[in-house]
Scaffold this active site. Structure first.
Site, short mmCIF file in Angstrom:
data_model
loop_
_atom_site.label_atom_id
_atom_site.label_comp_id
_atom_site.label_asym_id
_atom_site.label_seq_id
_atom_site.Cartn_x
_atom_site.Cartn_y
_atom_site.Cartn_z
N GLY A 142 6.65 78.96 29.83
CA GLY A 142 5.21 78.79 30.03
C GLY A 142 4.83 78.98 31.48
N LYS A 200 4.13 84.09 27.23
CA LYS A 200 3.64 84.94 26.16
C LYS A 200 3.01 86.23 26.70
CE LYS A 200 1.58 82.54 22.71
NZ LYS A 200 0.46 81.88 22.00
N VAL A 209 7.92 82.19 22.78
CA VAL A 209 9.00 81.26 22.42
C VAL A 209 8.80 80.83 20.97
CG1 VAL A 209 10.05 79.02 22.92
CG2 VAL A 209 9.10 80.40 24.80
N ALA A 265 1.84 73.77 34.91
CA ALA A 265 3.10 73.09 35.16
C ALA A 265 4.22 74.11 35.40
CB ALA A 265 3.44 72.18 33.98
N GLU A 267 -18.53 70.26 28.83
CA GLU A 267 -18.55 71.34 29.84
C GLU A 267 -18.99 72.66 29.19
OE1 GLU A 267 -14.71 71.29 31.96
OE2 GLU A 267 -15.76 70.14 33.50
N ASP A 308 0.85 69.41 29.15
CA ASP A 308 0.26 68.98 27.88
C ASP A 308 1.29 68.86 26.76
OD1 ASP A 308 -2.13 68.88 29.16
OD2 ASP A 308 -3.21 70.18 27.77
P1 FAD Z 1 -1.22 75.54 30.21
O1 FAD Z 1 -1.84 75.62 31.55
O2 FAD Z 1 -2.11 75.58 29.03
O3 FAD Z 1 -0.13 76.70 30.12
C1 FAD Z 1 0.68 76.96 28.99
C2 FAD Z 1 1.27 78.35 29.13
O4 FAD Z 1 2.23 78.55 28.10
C3 FAD Z 1 0.26 79.47 28.98
O5 FAD Z 1 0.47 80.46 29.96
C4 FAD Z 1 0.52 80.02 27.57
O6 FAD Z 1 0.17 81.39 27.43
C5 FAD Z 1 2.01 79.80 27.48
N1 FAD Z 1 2.49 79.71 26.10
C6 FAD Z 1 1.98 78.96 25.08
N2 FAD Z 1 2.73 79.09 23.98
C7 FAD Z 1 3.71 79.94 24.29
C8 FAD Z 1 4.84 80.45 23.56
N3 FAD Z 1 5.10 80.07 22.30
N4 FAD Z 1 5.68 81.31 24.19
C9 FAD Z 1 5.47 81.68 25.49
N5 FAD Z 1 4.44 81.21 26.22
C10 FAD Z 1 3.57 80.36 25.63
N6 FAD Z 1 -7.80 69.52 33.43
C11 FAD Z 1 -8.16 69.14 34.69
O7 FAD Z 1 -7.36 68.49 35.39
N7 FAD Z 1 -9.38 69.48 35.19
C12 FAD Z 1 -10.28 70.22 34.51
O8 FAD Z 1 -11.37 70.50 34.99
C13 FAD Z 1 -9.92 70.65 33.20
N8 FAD Z 1 -10.77 71.43 32.49
C14 FAD Z 1 -10.39 71.88 31.25
C15 FAD Z 1 -11.28 72.73 30.56
C16 FAD Z 1 -10.93 73.19 29.30
C17 FAD Z 1 -11.88 74.08 28.57
C18 FAD Z 1 -9.68 72.82 28.72
C19 FAD Z 1 -9.31 73.33 27.35
C20 FAD Z 1 -8.81 71.98 29.40
C21 FAD Z 1 -9.15 71.51 30.68
N9 FAD Z 1 -8.29 70.68 31.41
C22 FAD Z 1 -8.65 70.27 32.67
C23 FAD Z 1 -6.97 70.32 30.88
C24 FAD Z 1 -5.92 71.32 31.43
O9 FAD Z 1 -6.35 72.64 31.22
C25 FAD Z 1 -4.57 71.11 30.76
O10 FAD Z 1 -4.19 69.77 30.88
C26 FAD Z 1 -3.53 72.02 31.44
O11 FAD Z 1 -3.83 73.37 31.19
C27 FAD Z 1 -2.11 71.72 31.00
O12 FAD Z 1 -1.25 72.54 31.72
P2 FAD Z 1 0.10 73.09 31.10
O13 FAD Z 1 0.85 73.73 32.21
O14 FAD Z 1 0.75 72.02 30.31
O15 FAD Z 1 -0.36 74.21 30.05
P1 NAD Z 2 -10.84 64.98 23.97
O1 NAD Z 2 -9.84 64.40 23.05
O2 NAD Z 2 -10.94 64.46 25.34
O3 NAD Z 2 -12.29 64.88 23.32
C1 NAD Z 2 -12.51 65.18 21.96
C2 NAD Z 2 -13.82 64.57 21.50
O4 NAD Z 2 -14.03 64.94 20.14
C3 NAD Z 2 -13.83 63.05 21.55
O5 NAD Z 2 -15.00 62.60 22.20
C4 NAD Z 2 -13.77 62.64 20.08
O6 NAD Z 2 -14.45 61.42 19.82
C5 NAD Z 2 -14.47 63.81 19.41
N1 NAD Z 2 -14.09 63.95 17.99
C6 NAD Z 2 -12.83 63.86 17.48
N2 NAD Z 2 -12.88 63.99 16.13
C7 NAD Z 2 -14.18 64.16 15.80
C8 NAD Z 2 -14.86 64.36 14.56
N3 NAD Z 2 -14.21 64.38 13.39
N4 NAD Z 2 -16.20 64.53 14.59
C9 NAD Z 2 -16.89 64.52 15.76
N5 NAD Z 2 -16.30 64.32 16.95
C10 NAD Z 2 -14.95 64.16 16.98
O7 NAD Z 2 -10.53 66.57 23.98
P2 NAD Z 2 -11.02 67.68 25.01
O8 NAD Z 2 -12.42 67.46 25.41
O9 NAD Z 2 -10.64 68.99 24.39
O10 NAD Z 2 -10.08 67.44 26.27
C11 NAD Z 2 -8.68 67.65 26.14
C12 NAD Z 2 -7.95 67.22 27.40
O11 NAD Z 2 -8.28 68.10 28.47
C13 NAD Z 2 -8.33 65.81 27.84
O12 NAD Z 2 -7.19 65.14 28.26
C14 NAD Z 2 -9.24 66.03 29.01
O13 NAD Z 2 -9.07 65.02 29.99
C15 NAD Z 2 -8.80 67.38 29.55
N6 NAD Z 2 -9.99 68.07 30.11
C16 NAD Z 2 -10.39 67.70 31.35
C17 NAD Z 2 -11.52 68.30 31.89
C18 NAD Z 2 -11.96 67.89 33.27
O14 NAD Z 2 -11.25 67.13 33.93
N7 NAD Z 2 -13.11 68.34 33.75
C19 NAD Z 2 -12.24 69.26 31.16
C20 NAD Z 2 -11.79 69.61 29.87
C21 NAD Z 2 -10.66 68.99 29.36
#
Ligand code: FAD
Ligand code: NAD
Length: 402
Positions: free
Chosen positions: A10, A38, A81, A14, A170, A298
């Site tokens: 990945g 990937k 993977v 991380a 967001e 994650d």
């Molecule tokens: P990722 O960064 O998701 O990386 C996983 C990697 O593994 C990717 O490159 C993927 O392509 C690869 N991969 C997956 N499956 C396979 C496979 N089978 N084979 C090979 N490669 C593969 N966190 C914050 O701290 N601040 C934020 O503002 C924030 N905003 C977010 C907004 C959104 C919309 C989302 C969805 C999440 C947000 N998060 C935020 C949470 C944050 O994105 C995740 O916690 C973070 O990406 C985790 O990092 P990671 O390295 O575990 O995985």
């Molecule tokens: P989340 O689990 O934080 O939020 C999911 C929301 O969906 C919750 O409020 C929950 O009550 C609701 N929900 C669940 N089941 C439901 C149902 N059946 N009907 C209606 N509502 C329902 O998930 P996320 O927002 O995807 O965030 C995932 C992770 O990524 C979190 O750990 C978050 O901290 C992180 N993240 C961080 C940021 C940031 O720091 N700015 C931004 C995006 C994501």
């Protein structure tokens, strides 16, 4: 004697930080490093809601891995993977196999539907670049079809978003920015388009205090976002979400589920013991009982000793874990003691579109409005710097000095 082989799965936050740190901490003679991902690009998962709304171009949220990792120093394998054979120190890929001495599993998250009927079939997910881009394209296509008279039902313009956590909120913040622009582009009155956020809990964003949450709700409502709180989604159909005991249908032409995430399914397939889809790791980030396997980001839960609860999975956490994992791999190779991971919480900021947001930084200082939006861009660029270095920030960064 051949040198030890470190395999990192990945190239997200991380994985990429681990690899970049390993190349700094170890000499080429000390270890062979392999990075498997990937795609040939890294994407900023934390920017995916912007890609999904169409407020940024997908290419701004990604860069080539070979631009930030030297392929002469790190063997890059672009493959998927399938399974980790722990007992044989072997990783099975779609097209080949790789053996390892030390393994770092950093395969990120997948959307969790909690088995809700119809969700996999009918809802879009914000999961990676391709799934996010599909949402933006779909929204615009709905507008184009409506404008061309191919669809006449106003509900087809509705965008319904299930989940009022960080991702859902967001995302609707970005939609509030882009929808007026799409309306102009396709000659559609703004009041024809509804953006509806559906949340099961009595309120949104449970991690923020009441004042910041009510600021967020008021700001988003004033920009045309509707909230349905206390509305648990029990089913997803091609027409929209079914909520509540009376099975009300909330209709939409674009249905997006942001109700939660879980660890990569490769973990379960590979026989790791899972707790809510992830691996509980020890303080040194290794899997209990597995001397040579680290699970990061994650894909794992790391216990916060002060609260007795795991740290919430974030990009911030994942990058910090990458640094400690690299440090500990170096220690294993050099036969030195391992370090425990300690999270340095720099605060949390949520964007509500380009120029609005809310946040808690520096141990409790509250931010809202433009200051929070500016802080979010600084945080985004800092994370980009950690994975991509200064060149990535100059090319793709959000803070513009002029
Ligand atoms: P990722 O960064 O998701 O990386 C996983 C990697 O593994 C990717 O490159 C993927 O392509 C690869 N991969 C997956 N499956 C396979 C496979 N089978 N084979 C090979 N490669 C593969 N966190 C914050 O701290 N601040 C934020 O503002 C924030 N905003 C977010 C907004 C959104 C919309 C989302 C969805 C999440 C947000 N998060 C935020 C949470 C944050 O994105 C995740 O916690 C973070 O990406 C985790 O990092 P990671 O390295 O575990 O995985
Ligand atoms: P989340 O689990 O934080 O939020 C999911 C929301 O969906 C919750 O409020 C929950 O009550 C609701 N929900 C669940 N089941 C439901 C149902 N059946 N009907 C209606 N509502 C329902 O998930 P996320 O927002 O995807 O965030 C995932 C992770 O990524 C979190 O750990 C978050 O901290 C992180 N993240 C961080 C940021 C940031 O720091 N700015 C931004 C995006 C994501």
């Amino acid at each position: 004697m051949s040198k030890p082989k470190v395999v990192v799965l990945g190239a997200g936050y991380a994985g990429l930080v681990t690899v970049r740190q390993l190349t700094k901490k170890l000499s080429p003679e000390e270890a062979e490093i392999v990075l498997i991902n990937k795609h040939n690009y890294h994407y900023e998962s934390t920017w995916l809601h912007e890609v999904a709304a169409g407020t940024i171009n997908p290419n701004q949220a990604r860069f080539m891995i070979s631009d930030v990792v030297n392929p002469n120093r790190v063997r890059l394998i672009y493959d998927t993977v399938q399974e980790i054979k722990k007992d044989e120190n072997r990783v099975v890929l779609e097209n080949s196999e790789v053996t390892y001495d030390y393994l770092v599993v950093a395969l990120g998250f997948v959307t969790n539907t909690f088995g809700i009927k119809g969700m996999d079939e009918h809802a879009f997910f914000i999961q990676d670049i391709d799934s996010a881009r599909l949402i933006a394209e779909h929204i615009e296509y709905q507008f184009a079809k409506y404008s061309a008279g191919e669809i006449t039902d106003d509900d087809a313009l509705n965008i319904v978003v299930g989940g009022g956590g960080f991702t859902g909120i967001e995302f609707v913040g970005e939609l509030a920015d882009i929808v007026p622009k799409l309306c102009k582009k396709y000659d559609i009155p703004r009041n024809k388009v509804r953006i509806i956020n559906v949340e099961a809990a009595p309120s949104i964003l449970p991690m923020f205090d009441k004042d910041l949450v009510s600021y967020a709700i008021q700001s988003l409502e004033s920009r045309g976002v509707e909230f349905r709180m206390g509305a648990a989604i029990s089913e997803c159909t091609p027409e929209g979400f079914i909520v509540g005991e009376d099975k009300e249908l909330i209709k939409g032409g674009t249905i997006v589920w942001t109700g939660g995430v879980t660890g990569n399914p490769v973990l379960g397939k590979s026989g790791f013991e899972l707790v809510r889809g992830k691996v509980n790791v020890d303080a040194d980030l290794r899997v209990p009982g597995e001397e040579n396997i680290f699970v990061l980001g994650d894909c794992s839960w790391v216990m916060n000793k002060e609260t007795g609860r795991p740290y919430p999975p974030t990009g911030q956490l994942a990058t910090q874990e990458g640094v400690v994992a690299a440090e500990n791999i170096k220690a294993l190779i050099r036969n030195e003691p391992l370090k425990d991971f300690v999270f340095d919480d720099k605060g949390t900021v949520a964007s509500l579109g380009f120029s609005d947001g809310i946040g808690n930084i520096f141990q409790g200082k509250k931010l809202q409005g433009k200051a929070a939006a500016a802080m979010k861009k600084v945080v985004d660029d800092r994370t980009l710097y950690l994975v991509g270095g200064p060149k990535a920030v100059l090319k793709k960064g959000k803070v513009r000095p002029f």
